[in-house]
Design a protein around this motif. Sequence first.
Motif, PDB file in Angstrom:
ATOM      1  N   SER A  50       0.887  -1.174  -0.059  1.00 35.35           N
ATOM      2  CA  SER A  50       0.098   0.112   0.044  1.00 35.35           C
ATOM      3  C   SER A  50       0.733   1.168   0.159  1.00 35.35           C
ATOM      4  N   GLU A  51       2.120   1.152   0.582  1.00 33.86           N
ATOM      5  CA  GLU A  51       2.717   2.228   0.597  1.00 33.86           C
ATOM      6  C   GLU A  51       3.288   2.583  -0.963  1.00 33.86           C
ATOM      7  N   VAL A  52       3.521   1.574  -1.588  1.00 36.65           N
ATOM      8  CA  VAL A  52       4.335   1.733  -3.181  1.00 36.65           C
ATOM      9  C   VAL A  52       2.949   2.400  -3.761  1.00 36.65           C
ATOM     10  N   GLN A  53       1.600   1.770  -3.626  1.00 38.36           N
ATOM     11  CA  GLN A  53       0.402   2.406  -4.209  1.00 38.36           C
ATOM     12  C   GLN A  53       0.321   3.680  -3.921  1.00 38.36           C
ATOM     13  N   GLU A  54       0.466   4.045  -2.560  1.00 37.99           N
ATOM     14  CA  GLU A  54       0.241   5.609  -2.178  1.00 37.99           C
ATOM     15  C   GLU A  54       1.269   6.440  -2.652  1.00 37.99           C
ATOM     16  N   SER A  55       2.526   5.968  -2.893  1.00 36.06           N
ATOM     17  CA  SER A  55       3.539   6.849  -3.357  1.00 36.06           C
ATOM     18  C   SER A  55       3.438   7.015  -4.928  1.00 36.06           C
ATOM     19  N   GLU A  56       2.737   5.997  -5.630  1.00 33.64           N
ATOM     20  CA  GLU A  56       2.447   6.234  -7.124  1.00 33.64           C
ATOM     21  C   GLU A  56       1.538   7.227  -7.364  1.00 33.64           C
ATOM     22  N   SER A  57       0.424   7.312  -6.414  1.00 39.05           N
ATOM     23  CA  SER A  57      -0.582   8.205  -6.786  1.00 39.05           C
ATOM     24  C   SER A  57      -0.439   9.567  -6.300  1.00 39.05           C
ATOM     25  N   SER A  58       0.391   9.776  -5.426  1.00 41.96           N
ATOM     26  CA  SER A  58       0.883  11.020  -4.992  1.00 41.96           C
ATOM     27  C   SER A  58       1.543  11.991  -5.811  1.00 41.96           C
ATOM     28  N   GLU A  59       1.718  13.256  -5.861  1.00 47.28           N
ATOM     29  CA  GLU A  59       2.361  14.024  -6.715  1.00 47.28           C
ATOM     30  C   GLU A  59       3.951  13.782  -6.379  1.00 47.28           C
ATOM     31  N   ASP A  60       4.390  13.663  -5.274  1.00 50.69           N
ATOM     32  CA  ASP A  60       5.826  13.645  -5.090  1.00 50.69           C
ATOM     33  C   ASP A  60       6.164  12.166  -5.052  1.00 50.69           C
ATOM     34  N   LEU A  61       6.751  11.442  -6.279  1.00 54.27           N
ATOM     35  CA  LEU A  61       7.242  10.168  -6.181  1.00 54.27           C
ATOM     36  C   LEU A  61       8.149   9.924  -5.246  1.00 54.27           C
ATOM     37  N   TYR A  62       8.447   8.653  -4.692  1.00 56.73           N
ATOM     38  CA  TYR A  62       9.490   8.300  -3.917  1.00 56.73           C
ATOM     39  C   TYR A  62      10.555   7.665  -4.932  1.00 56.73           C
ATOM     40  N   PHE A  63      11.882   8.346  -5.077  1.00 54.63           N
ATOM     41  CA  PHE A  63      12.781   7.816  -5.930  1.00 54.63           C
ATOM     42  C   PHE A  63      13.812   7.042  -5.297  1.00 54.63           C
ATOM     43  N   ASN A  64      14.353   6.023  -5.854  1.00 51.13           N
ATOM     44  CA  ASN A  64      15.466   5.388  -5.257  1.00 51.13           C
ATOM     45  C   ASN A  64      16.508   5.556  -5.866  1.00 51.13           C
ATOM     46  N   TYR A  65      17.995   5.511  -5.335  1.00 49.70           N
ATOM     47  CA  TYR A  65      19.137   5.794  -5.925  1.00 49.70           C
ATOM     48  C   TYR A  65      20.090   4.653  -5.920  1.00 49.70           C
ATOM     49  N   LEU A  66      21.237   4.874  -6.358  1.00 50.29           N
ATOM     50  CA  LEU A  66      22.236   3.673  -6.257  1.00 50.29           C
ATOM     51  C   LEU A  66      22.355   3.090  -4.814  1.00 50.29           C
ATOM     52  N   ASN A  67      22.430   1.875  -4.710  1.00 54.16           N
ATOM     53  CA  ASN A  67      22.548   0.986  -3.376  1.00 54.16           C
ATOM     54  C   ASN A  67      21.376   1.024  -2.566  1.00 54.16           C
ATOM     55  N   GLU A  68      20.255   1.728  -2.960  1.00 53.24           N
ATOM     56  CA  GLU A  68      19.096   1.917  -2.206  1.00 53.24           C
ATOM     57  C   GLU A  68      18.106   0.439  -2.462  1.00 53.24           C
ATOM     58  N   GLU A  69      17.765  -0.193  -1.443  1.00 54.36           N
ATOM     59  CA  GLU A  69      17.030  -1.349  -1.819  1.00 54.36           C
ATOM     60  C   GLU A  69      15.530  -1.150  -2.145  1.00 54.36           C
ATOM     61  N   VAL A  70      14.913  -1.800  -3.067  1.00 58.35           N
ATOM     62  CA  VAL A  70      13.404  -1.725  -3.249  1.00 58.35           C
ATOM     63  C   VAL A  70      12.792  -2.952  -2.488  1.00 58.35           C
ATOM     64  N   ARG A  71      12.250  -3.298  -1.547  1.00 60.41           N
ATOM     65  CA  ARG A  71      11.728  -4.284  -1.047  1.00 60.41           C
ATOM     66  C   ARG A  71      10.211  -4.737  -1.570  1.00 60.41           C
ATOM     67  N   LEU A  72      10.195  -5.989  -1.969  1.00 59.23           N
ATOM     68  CA  LEU A  72       8.917  -6.403  -2.672  1.00 59.23           C
ATOM     69  C   LEU A  72       8.200  -7.205  -1.408  1.00 59.23           C
ATOM     70  N   SER A  73       6.993  -7.187  -1.619  1.00 55.45           N
ATOM     71  CA  SER A  73       5.979  -7.929  -0.669  1.00 55.45           C
ATOM     72  C   SER A  73       4.977  -8.527  -1.492  1.00 55.45           C
ATOM     73  N   ASN A  74       4.411  -9.343  -0.819  1.00 57.52           N
ATOM     74  CA  ASN A  74       3.049 -10.365  -1.360  1.00 57.52           C
ATOM     75  C   ASN A  74       1.872  -9.709  -0.507  1.00 57.52           C
TER      76      ASN A  74
END
Length: 197
Positions: A50-74
Amino acid sequence: MKKKLFGMFGAFCLVFMLASCSKNDASEETISSLKAENEKLKSGESTQESEVQESESSEDLYFNYLNEEVRLSNGEKETAMIKITQASTNQSVFPEHMINLDNYDTNKMVAVTIEYTNVAIPSPFLVLASYFQAFGKDGKALVQVDQQNGQDAVTEGRTGVTQLFWELPVNGNDFNQMEIDFVIDKKIATFILDVSH
């Protein structure tokens, strides 16, 4: 003497009752707060999905940079992680076979190294080249090269490394920044990467 003792006892009872009342009010506030927090957890507001969904719908997208992990969930637990560890146009990062083939001009390409970890997927996990879409800082899509260096599917608790390649509209030394979208059915994350030379 009896009046005095009764008066002190009465005052003590009054103080005790007031303390009890204020304690009950505080307890009721705490219980209400815990109930509200419990409802949020039940509705899934704290899950990564839901945090991913919220960040996608907001105007301020969360960006990742070099060596930052993206955690996937079911939706219930973390299943996998990915991170981009390098984006480079330096010729030493390209596989020898690509440099030696006439089909590729590695001087006008960028190589991106991705680390992926299988946290809790029962079957072996591999990130596919099709999960990634790259763009120049001007927002124009880059053409992905039909090569993937390192295609080991990893079991639970293991980490693999893969390398993907994109053609550039300019010489590699003139290409300094790029964005990569990580997409599985929908966009999950955007990486903003400085490119080394």
